[in-house]
Enzyme design. Structure first.
Site, PDB file in Angstrom:
ATOM      1  N   LYS A 163       0.758  -1.258  -0.022  1.00  0.00           N
ATOM      2  CA  LYS A 163       0.028   0.181   0.153  1.00  0.00           C
ATOM      3  C   LYS A 163       0.888   1.220  -0.013  1.00  0.00           C
ATOM      4  O   LYS A 163       0.588   2.219  -0.756  1.00  0.00           O
ATOM      5  CB  LYS A 163      -0.863  -0.170   1.082  1.00  0.00           C
ATOM      6  CG  LYS A 163      -1.490   1.207   1.584  1.00  0.00           C
ATOM      7  CD  LYS A 163      -2.266   1.291   2.954  1.00  0.00           C
ATOM      8  CE  LYS A 163      -1.436   1.666   4.085  1.00  0.00           C
ATOM      9  NZ  LYS A 163      -1.096   2.871   4.372  1.00  0.00           N
ATOM     10  N   ASN A 164       2.000   1.254   0.673  1.00  0.00           N
ATOM     11  CA  ASN A 164       2.567   2.453   0.916  1.00  0.00           C
ATOM     12  C   ASN A 164       3.569   2.782  -0.141  1.00  0.00           C
ATOM     13  O   ASN A 164       4.289   3.625  -0.531  1.00  0.00           O
ATOM     14  CB  ASN A 164       3.598   2.343   2.187  1.00  0.00           C
ATOM     15  CG  ASN A 164       2.597   2.595   3.392  1.00  0.00           C
ATOM     16  OD1 ASN A 164       1.663   2.968   3.381  1.00  0.00           O
ATOM     17  ND2 ASN A 164       3.251   2.632   4.820  1.00  0.00           N
TER      18      ASN A 164
ATOM     19  N   CYS B  36      -3.878  13.298  14.051  1.00  0.00           N
ATOM     20  CA  CYS B  36      -4.156  11.974  13.858  1.00  0.00           C
ATOM     21  C   CYS B  36      -3.896  10.873  14.698  1.00  0.00           C
ATOM     22  O   CYS B  36      -3.142  11.384  15.758  1.00  0.00           O
ATOM     23  CB  CYS B  36      -3.365  11.543  12.698  1.00  0.00           C
ATOM     24  SG  CYS B  36      -2.251  10.313  12.554  1.00  0.00           S
TER      25      CYS B  36
ATOM     26  N   ARG C 208       2.089  13.896  13.349  1.00  0.00           N
ATOM     27  CA  ARG C 208       2.368  14.001  11.863  1.00  0.00           C
ATOM     28  C   ARG C 208       2.365  15.359  10.985  1.00  0.00           C
ATOM     29  O   ARG C 208       1.401  15.296  10.047  1.00  0.00           O
ATOM     30  CB  ARG C 208       1.391  12.983  11.426  1.00  0.00           C
ATOM     31  CG  ARG C 208       1.629  11.654  12.013  1.00  0.00           C
ATOM     32  CD  ARG C 208       0.852  10.575  11.461  1.00  0.00           C
ATOM     33  NE  ARG C 208       1.688   9.793  10.388  1.00  0.00           N
ATOM     34  CZ  ARG C 208       1.231   8.709   9.784  1.00  0.00           C
ATOM     35  NH1 ARG C 208       0.184   8.296  10.212  1.00  0.00           N
ATOM     36  NH2 ARG C 208       1.749   8.151   8.671  1.00  0.00           N
TER      37      ARG C 208
ATOM     38  N   ASP D 137       6.012   0.505  11.722  1.00  0.00           N
ATOM     39  CA  ASP D 137       4.708  -0.196  11.308  1.00  0.00           C
ATOM     40  C   ASP D 137       4.664  -1.751  11.717  1.00  0.00           C
ATOM     41  O   ASP D 137       3.630  -2.201  11.682  1.00  0.00           O
ATOM     42  CB  ASP D 137       4.715  -0.116   9.833  1.00  0.00           C
ATOM     43  CG  ASP D 137       4.191   1.497   9.297  1.00  0.00           C
ATOM     44  OD1 ASP D 137       3.774   2.217  10.269  1.00  0.00           O
ATOM     45  OD2 ASP D 137       4.130   1.539   8.273  1.00  0.00           O
TER      46      ASP D 137
ATOM     47  N   ARG E  64      -8.196  -0.479   5.750  1.00  0.00           N
ATOM     48  CA  ARG E  64      -7.289   0.522   4.848  1.00  0.00           C
ATOM     49  C   ARG E  64      -5.953  -0.094   4.602  1.00  0.00           C
ATOM     50  O   ARG E  64      -5.437   0.306   3.390  1.00  0.00           O
ATOM     51  CB  ARG E  64      -6.891   1.664   6.093  1.00  0.00           C
ATOM     52  CG  ARG E  64      -8.124   2.538   6.376  1.00  0.00           C
ATOM     53  CD  ARG E  64      -7.513   3.602   7.338  1.00  0.00           C
ATOM     54  NE  ARG E  64      -6.518   4.120   6.510  1.00  0.00           N
ATOM     55  CZ  ARG E  64      -5.705   5.238   6.924  1.00  0.00           C
ATOM     56  NH1 ARG E  64      -5.769   5.662   8.222  1.00  0.00           N
ATOM     57  NH2 ARG E  64      -4.831   5.852   6.266  1.00  0.00           N
TER      58      ARG E  64
HETATM   59  C1  UD1 Z   1       5.150   6.859   6.423  1.00  0.00           C
HETATM   60  C2  UD1 Z   1       4.057   5.665   6.163  1.00  0.00           C
HETATM   61  C3  UD1 Z   1       3.667   4.849   7.381  1.00  0.00           C
HETATM   62  C4  UD1 Z   1       5.091   4.663   8.461  1.00  0.00           C
HETATM   63  C5  UD1 Z   1       5.762   5.868   8.409  1.00  0.00           C
HETATM   64  C6  UD1 Z   1       7.318   5.752   9.195  1.00  0.00           C
HETATM   65  C7  UD1 Z   1       3.230   6.124   4.151  1.00  0.00           C
HETATM   66  C8  UD1 Z   1       1.794   6.353   3.312  1.00  0.00           C
HETATM   67  N1  UD1 Z   1       2.981   5.916   5.243  1.00  0.00           N
HETATM   68  O1  UD1 Z   1       4.386   7.851   6.855  1.00  0.00           O
HETATM   69  O2  UD1 Z   1       2.782   3.873   7.385  1.00  0.00           O
HETATM   70  O3  UD1 Z   1       4.555   4.617   9.716  1.00  0.00           O
HETATM   71  O4  UD1 Z   1       6.396   6.466   6.918  1.00  0.00           O
HETATM   72  O5  UD1 Z   1       8.088   4.748   8.669  1.00  0.00           O
HETATM   73  O6  UD1 Z   1       4.195   5.650   3.341  1.00  0.00           O
HETATM   74  N2  UD1 Z   1       7.784  14.686  10.257  1.00  0.00           N
HETATM   75  C9  UD1 Z   1       7.827  15.892  10.345  1.00  0.00           C
HETATM   76  N3  UD1 Z   1       7.471  16.732   9.337  1.00  0.00           N
HETATM   77  C10 UD1 Z   1       7.456  16.122   8.211  1.00  0.00           C
HETATM   78  C11 UD1 Z   1       7.188  15.097   7.984  1.00  0.00           C
HETATM   79  C12 UD1 Z   1       7.365  14.108   9.074  1.00  0.00           C
HETATM   80  O7  UD1 Z   1       7.993  16.393  11.435  1.00  0.00           O
HETATM   81  O8  UD1 Z   1       6.909  17.244   7.286  1.00  0.00           O
HETATM   82  C13 UD1 Z   1       8.149  13.440  11.405  1.00  0.00           C
HETATM   83  C14 UD1 Z   1       6.545  12.525  11.752  1.00  0.00           C
HETATM   84  O9  UD1 Z   1       5.947  13.361  12.587  1.00  0.00           O
HETATM   85  C15 UD1 Z   1       7.231  11.386  12.342  1.00  0.00           C
HETATM   86  C16 UD1 Z   1       8.724  11.628  11.569  1.00  0.00           C
HETATM   87  O10 UD1 Z   1       8.763  12.560  10.791  1.00  0.00           O
HETATM   88  O11 UD1 Z   1       7.756  11.630  13.606  1.00  0.00           O
HETATM   89  C17 UD1 Z   1       8.343  10.373  10.180  1.00  0.00           C
HETATM   90  O12 UD1 Z   1       7.311  10.490   9.584  1.00  0.00           O
HETATM   91  P1  UD1 Z   1       7.298  10.204   8.016  1.00  0.00           P
HETATM   92  O13 UD1 Z   1       8.417   9.341   7.655  1.00  0.00           O
HETATM   93  O14 UD1 Z   1       7.191  11.485   7.090  1.00  0.00           O
HETATM   94  O15 UD1 Z   1       5.817   9.348   8.031  1.00  0.00           O
HETATM   95  P2  UD1 Z   1       4.980   9.329   6.750  1.00  0.00           P
HETATM   96  O16 UD1 Z   1       5.772   9.374   5.622  1.00  0.00           O
HETATM   97  O17 UD1 Z   1       3.954  10.182   7.080  1.00  0.00           O
END
Ligand code: UD1
Length: 431
Positions: free
Chosen positions: A22-23, A120, A125, A309, A401
């Site tokens: 999915k990701n 969330c 996030r 995850d 999901r």
């Molecule tokens: C993706 C995955 C999710 C997984 C996560 C971490 C998808 C659709 N989802 O989520 O299943 O749990 O990676 O492996 O691929 N952060 C910031 N600012 C930003 C972006 C992120 O501070 O602009 C922080 C987040 O709050 C978190 C960390 O960075 O603490 C990692 O988040 P991120 O890797 O971005 O997670 P997702 O990409 O949302």
């Protein structure tokens, strides 16, 4: 709302097949925005998030056909006309990964309006790093009425060092950079296989990318991208969940259609706990466990570390291991919502900030429990598979999901699990 009814006690035996990730599928579908040509994606999982992304793209004017079954989980996307480059709140609020369309929309249409994702279940996030990166590439970002608007006639290549490793942030900016003018260098990038999968698709579309899968990615922007046929990677989290299912039930499970190379950290921990894990081929892993498993600590990290995850699923296993396991969650705050439900089933777990101490082995007893998010649901299914009696898991829409027909797959290897539709909501829908 559907529920799962699970009777614990059966060891899982046989072969279980993993679906596409999915990701990976979510960013790859968003990447279709970057071309006027048709894009075909194979091995798309049949899960709710994919349906949500279909709706999102369709609401912008894209033609998206999702084919399952004989069509081999294929989707064909045509973004010839994108009349309305807007990700509406109604869709973004149900799936935060909707922000993945931001980069490609600005790159292709010169503008994007994306509803700001709210809070969330697993923490704040934010998407500030996506926005900071786009600004560095020349986009002007404004915020009004709960929407972010990004504008740039043509994005410019930039040198971006991510403050923090972000998976969708890396993907979003990668999609922006492939059509930008000049060269981009990204440092401190996510190295997750999903980033590599997206990069492979983009290269197939004519993008010039080097270093995907490492911390530094170089992109040479091109004027135009063309259509592609791309096969999505197997889902490493679904595969990991099945490996834990085999171990926790003291079964003998063959997990097929996976990529063992993406499962290093999970396989390592299972082996440390005393499960026997054998890589049978390039896409098949066998897990066996009998007798005692022993406690091992885990600490979630970015890839190739132990995936956040898989933290909830591993915690279910830790309740069935002898000794004390420390589980540390480093990626997300507030990702221990499964704990109180596991405790209701008899687990001995104490949470202190980002750490949880699991004392095992405890007998689990079936209970009515509530799924709070996608991976928490998986953890509860695993616990229910070894609990005494019949558990009822509420709100399995979280599970839907991201896991394709999980109850059918688990039933195929001996689990007693069935889906129970809510007759009241069925009646409401019928009227
Ligand atoms: C993706 C995955 C999710 C997984 C996560 C971490 C998808 C659709 N989802 O989520 O299943 O749990 O990676 O492996 O691929 N952060 C910031 N600012 C930003 C972006 C992120 O501070 O602009 C922080 C987040 O709050 C978190 C960390 O960075 O603490 C990692 O988040 P991120 O890797 O971005 O997670 P997702 O990409 O949302």
């Amino acid at each position: 709302m559907d529920k799962f009814v699970v009777r614990g006690g059966n060891p899982l035996v046989g072969t279980i097949r993993v679906s596409g990730a999915k990701n990976s599928a979510l960013p790859c579908m968003a990447a279709a925005i970057l071309t006027e040509d048709e894009v075909t994606l194979e091995n798309i999982p049949q899960v709710q998030d994919i349906e949500t992304e279909r709706k999102l793209l369709a609401s912008m004017g894209a033609e998206v056909e999702l084919g399952y079954g004989r069509a081999q989980h294929r989707t064909t996307i045509s973004c010839k006309t994108l009349s309305d480059p807007v990700a509406k709140y109604e869709i973004v609020k149900t799936m935060r990964a909707s922000s993945l369309v931001l980069g490609p929309l600005v790159a292709r249409c010169g503008m994007a309006r994306v509803a700001m994702p709210g809070g969330c279940a697993i923490g704040g996030r934010p998407i500030d790093l996506h926005l900071k990166g786009l600004e560095k590439m020349g986009a002007v970002i404004t915020q009004e009425h709960g929407y972010l608007e990004a504008r740039a006639e043509r994005l410019k290549g930039a040198h971006i060092v991510f403050d923090k490793i972000t998976v969708t942030g890396t993907e979003d900016l990668l999609m922006a950079a492939v059509l930008a003018e000049g060269e981009s260098i990204f440092e401190n990038c996510a190295r997750e296989p999903e980033v590599t999968d997206l990069a492979a698709m983009l290269v197939g579309m004519g993008a010039q990318i080097e270093g995907a899968g490492t911390a530094t990615i170089r992109i040479h922007g091109v004027q135009k991208l063309h259509g592609v046929r791309h096969r999505i990677n197997p889902d490493r989290i679904e595969a990991g969940t099945f490996l834990v299912a085999g171990a926790i039930t003291r079964g003998d499970l063959i997990v097929a259609n996976c990529n063992p190379a993406h499962l290093g950290a999970v396989i390592g921990k299972l082996q440390e706990a005393g499960a026997r894990v054998d890589i049978l081929s390039a896409d098949t892993v066998r897990v066996r466990a009998d007798g005692d498993l022993k406690a091992t600590d885990i600490s979630t990290q970015e890839y190739p570390g132990f995936p956040t995850d898989m933290q909830a699923q591993y915690m279910a296993l830790a309740t069935q291991c002898e000794g004390v396991s420390q589980v540390r969650e480093n990626i997300f705050e507030n990702r221990f919502m499964h704990v109180q439900e596991l405790v209701r089933m008899g687990a001995n777990i104490a949470v202190d900030g980002r750490s949880a101490t699991v004392r095992g082995r405890t007998e689990l007893s079936a209970a009515a429990v509530m799924c709070s998010d996608l991976r928490a649901s998986a953890s509860l299914v695993l616990a229910a598979l070894v609990a005494n009696g019949e558990s009822i898991l509420d709100r399995v829409y979280h599970m839907d999901r991201g896991y394709e027909r999980i109850e059918e797959k688990l039933r195929g290897v001996g689990a007693q699990i069935r889906r129970m539709g809510d007759i009241f909501s069925a009646r409401e829908t019928a009227e």
